[in-house]
Design a protein around this motif. Structure first.
Motif, PDB file in Angstrom:
ATOM      1  N   GLU A   1      -7.315  -7.947  -4.167  1.00  0.00           N
ATOM      2  CA  GLU A   1      -8.091  -7.564  -5.341  1.00  0.00           C
ATOM      3  C   GLU A   1      -9.542  -7.886  -5.043  1.00  0.00           C
ATOM      4  N   LEU A   2     -10.365  -6.870  -5.097  1.00  0.00           N
ATOM      5  CA  LEU A   2     -11.775  -7.038  -4.774  1.00  0.00           C
ATOM      6  C   LEU A   2     -12.628  -6.636  -5.966  1.00  0.00           C
ATOM      7  N   PRO A   3     -13.521  -7.516  -6.402  1.00  0.00           N
ATOM      8  CA  PRO A   3     -14.419  -7.150  -7.493  1.00  0.00           C
ATOM      9  C   PRO A   3     -15.446  -6.128  -7.022  1.00  0.00           C
ATOM     10  N   ILE A   4     -15.861  -5.271  -7.922  1.00  0.00           N
ATOM     11  CA  ILE A   4     -16.928  -4.305  -7.637  1.00  0.00           C
ATOM     12  C   ILE A   4     -18.045  -4.595  -8.625  1.00  0.00           C
ATOM     13  N   ALA A   5     -19.066  -5.315  -8.157  1.00  0.00           N
ATOM     14  CA  ALA A   5     -20.178  -5.682  -9.035  1.00  0.00           C
ATOM     15  C   ALA A   5     -21.533  -5.312  -8.439  1.00  0.00           C
ATOM     16  N   GLY A   6     -21.532  -4.830  -7.209  1.00  0.00           N
ATOM     17  CA  GLY A   6     -22.785  -4.461  -6.563  1.00  0.00           C
ATOM     18  C   GLY A   6     -22.516  -3.630  -5.322  1.00  0.00           C
ATOM     19  N   ASN A   7     -23.587  -3.166  -4.688  1.00  0.00           N
ATOM     20  CA  ASN A   7     -23.450  -2.316  -3.505  1.00  0.00           C
ATOM     21  C   ASN A   7     -22.698  -3.008  -2.375  1.00  0.00           C
ATOM     22  N   ALA A   8     -22.903  -4.296  -2.206  1.00  0.00           N
ATOM     23  CA  ALA A   8     -22.206  -5.030  -1.148  1.00  0.00           C
ATOM     24  C   ALA A   8     -20.693  -5.013  -1.379  1.00  0.00           C
ATOM     25  N   ASP A   9     -20.271  -5.002  -2.645  1.00  0.00           N
ATOM     26  CA  ASP A   9     -18.840  -4.952  -2.957  1.00  0.00           C
ATOM     27  C   ASP A   9     -18.248  -3.595  -2.595  1.00  0.00           C
ATOM     28  N   VAL A  10     -19.026  -2.526  -2.784  1.00  0.00           N
ATOM     29  CA  VAL A  10     -18.563  -1.191  -2.388  1.00  0.00           C
ATOM     30  C   VAL A  10     -18.320  -1.181  -0.873  1.00  0.00           C
ATOM     31  N   VAL A  11     -19.209  -1.803  -0.126  1.00  0.00           N
ATOM     32  CA  VAL A  11     -19.056  -1.895   1.327  1.00  0.00           C
ATOM     33  C   VAL A  11     -17.806  -2.701   1.670  1.00  0.00           C
ATOM     34  N   MET A  12     -17.566  -3.806   0.966  1.00  0.00           N
ATOM     35  CA  MET A  12     -16.371  -4.633   1.210  1.00  0.00           C
ATOM     36  C   MET A  12     -15.095  -3.841   0.946  1.00  0.00           C
ATOM     37  N   VAL A  13     -15.081  -3.062  -0.135  1.00  0.00           N
ATOM     38  CA  VAL A  13     -13.908  -2.231  -0.443  1.00  0.00           C
ATOM     39  C   VAL A  13     -13.665  -1.254   0.708  1.00  0.00           C
ATOM     40  N   ARG A  14     -14.719  -0.600   1.166  1.00  0.00           N
ATOM     41  CA  ARG A  14     -14.591   0.345   2.292  1.00  0.00           C
ATOM     42  C   ARG A  14     -13.995  -0.345   3.520  1.00  0.00           C
ATOM     43  N   GLN A  15     -14.524  -1.517   3.846  1.00  0.00           N
ATOM     44  CA  GLN A  15     -14.071  -2.231   5.044  1.00  0.00           C
ATOM     45  C   GLN A  15     -12.605  -2.645   4.928  1.00  0.00           C
ATOM     46  N   ARG A  16     -12.225  -3.154   3.762  1.00  0.00           N
ATOM     47  CA  ARG A  16     -10.835  -3.596   3.580  1.00  0.00           C
ATOM     48  C   ARG A  16      -9.887  -2.394   3.606  1.00  0.00           C
ATOM     49  N   VAL A  17     -10.274  -1.305   2.956  1.00  0.00           N
ATOM     50  CA  VAL A  17      -9.439  -0.102   2.963  1.00  0.00           C
ATOM     51  C   VAL A  17      -9.260   0.387   4.397  1.00  0.00           C
ATOM     52  N   ARG A  18     -10.346   0.399   5.176  1.00  0.00           N
ATOM     53  CA  ARG A  18     -10.237   0.858   6.568  1.00  0.00           C
ATOM     54  C   ARG A  18      -9.270  -0.030   7.343  1.00  0.00           C
ATOM     55  N   SER A  19      -9.387  -1.351   7.214  1.00  0.00           N
ATOM     56  CA  SER A  19      -8.520  -2.236   7.996  1.00  0.00           C
ATOM     57  C   SER A  19      -7.054  -2.086   7.578  1.00  0.00           C
ATOM     58  N   VAL A  20      -6.784  -1.925   6.294  1.00  0.00           N
ATOM     59  CA  VAL A  20      -5.401  -1.745   5.845  1.00  0.00           C
ATOM     60  C   VAL A  20      -4.881  -0.372   6.286  1.00  0.00           C
ATOM     61  N   ALA A  21      -5.731   0.648   6.253  1.00  0.00           N
ATOM     62  CA  ALA A  21      -5.333   1.988   6.695  1.00  0.00           C
ATOM     63  C   ALA A  21      -4.913   1.962   8.167  1.00  0.00           C
ATOM     64  N   VAL A  22      -5.634   1.190   8.987  1.00  0.00           N
ATOM     65  CA  VAL A  22      -5.273   1.034  10.402  1.00  0.00           C
ATOM     66  C   VAL A  22      -3.916   0.333  10.505  1.00  0.00           C
ATOM     67  N   GLU A  23      -3.741  -0.742   9.722  1.00  0.00           N
ATOM     68  CA  GLU A  23      -2.494  -1.518   9.759  1.00  0.00           C
ATOM     69  C   GLU A  23      -1.273  -0.678   9.412  1.00  0.00           C
ATOM     70  N   VAL A  24      -1.403   0.221   8.438  1.00  0.00           N
ATOM     71  CA  VAL A  24      -0.230   1.009   8.018  1.00  0.00           C
ATOM     72  C   VAL A  24      -0.018   2.242   8.890  1.00  0.00           C
ATOM     73  N   GLY A  25      -0.904   2.467   9.863  1.00  0.00           N
ATOM     74  CA  GLY A  25      -0.686   3.534  10.822  1.00  0.00           C
ATOM     75  C   GLY A  25      -1.257   4.889  10.444  1.00  0.00           C
ATOM     76  N   LEU A  26      -2.255   4.915   9.571  1.00  0.00           N
ATOM     77  CA  LEU A  26      -2.889   6.188   9.253  1.00  0.00           C
ATOM     78  C   LEU A  26      -3.663   6.695  10.458  1.00  0.00           C
ATOM     79  N   SER A  27      -3.640   8.020  10.646  1.00  0.00           N
ATOM     80  CA  SER A  27      -4.426   8.631  11.722  1.00  0.00           C
ATOM     81  C   SER A  27      -5.909   8.411  11.434  1.00  0.00           C
ATOM     82  N   LEU A  28      -6.740   8.614  12.432  1.00  0.00           N
ATOM     83  CA  LEU A  28      -8.180   8.443  12.251  1.00  0.00           C
ATOM     84  C   LEU A  28      -8.699   9.372  11.149  1.00  0.00           C
TER      85      LEU A  28
END
Length: 133
Positions: free
Chosen positions: A6-33
């Motif tokens: 669970e990630l709070p979204i309160a500023g631009n840096a949080d949007v970046v954190m959401v992107r980074q976490r989504v990318r790392s989880v997407a890699v973990e679950v085996g999504l194509s590039l």
């Protein structure tokens, strides 16, 4: 890999954190590039919407299973003003802001499952799922 985030979204840096976490989880679950790029783009749009239109919110990232398939589900929730006309909001080119009006409709096209719940004064919840192929 069964953790939820669970990630709070309160500023631009949080949007970046959401992107980074989504990318790392997407890699973990085996999504194509390509599918990683699609789900990260959708997540970025939806996180930014929560920030711009509701002043912030929360992103919940989950690994989901459907038989042998794994996927990634992200739920964005906010307590903002809500969306009075969901059908209109999902129309390409319609915007209440200064953007291109492709955030919601574009995000819907980038994922396998898209669910939007909103009402004026009640906030908005958008849930998207992308499955590994």
């Amino acid at each position: 890999m069964t953790a939820d985030w669970e990630l709070p979204i309160a500023g631009n840096a949080d949007v970046v954190m959401v992107r980074q976490r989504v990318r790392s989880v997407a890699v973990e679950v085996g999504l194509s590039l390509i599918d990683q790029t699609k789900v990260v783009t959708a997540a970025s749009e939806l996180a930014r919407n929560a920030l711009v239109y509701a002043g912030g919110g929360l992103a919940k990232i989950e690994v989901v299973q459907n038989g042998a398939r794994q996927g990634l589900r992200i739920t964005f929730s906010d307590e903002g003003p809500g969306i009075p006309d969901i059908e209109q909001a999902l129309t390409d080119g319609w915007t209440t802001g200064s953007g291109l009006g492709l955030g919601l409709s574009g995000s819907r096209r980038l994922v396998d499952e898209f669910d939007l719940i909103s009402a004026p004064g009640k906030g908005t919840t958008v849930t998207v799922t992308k499955w590994a192929r």
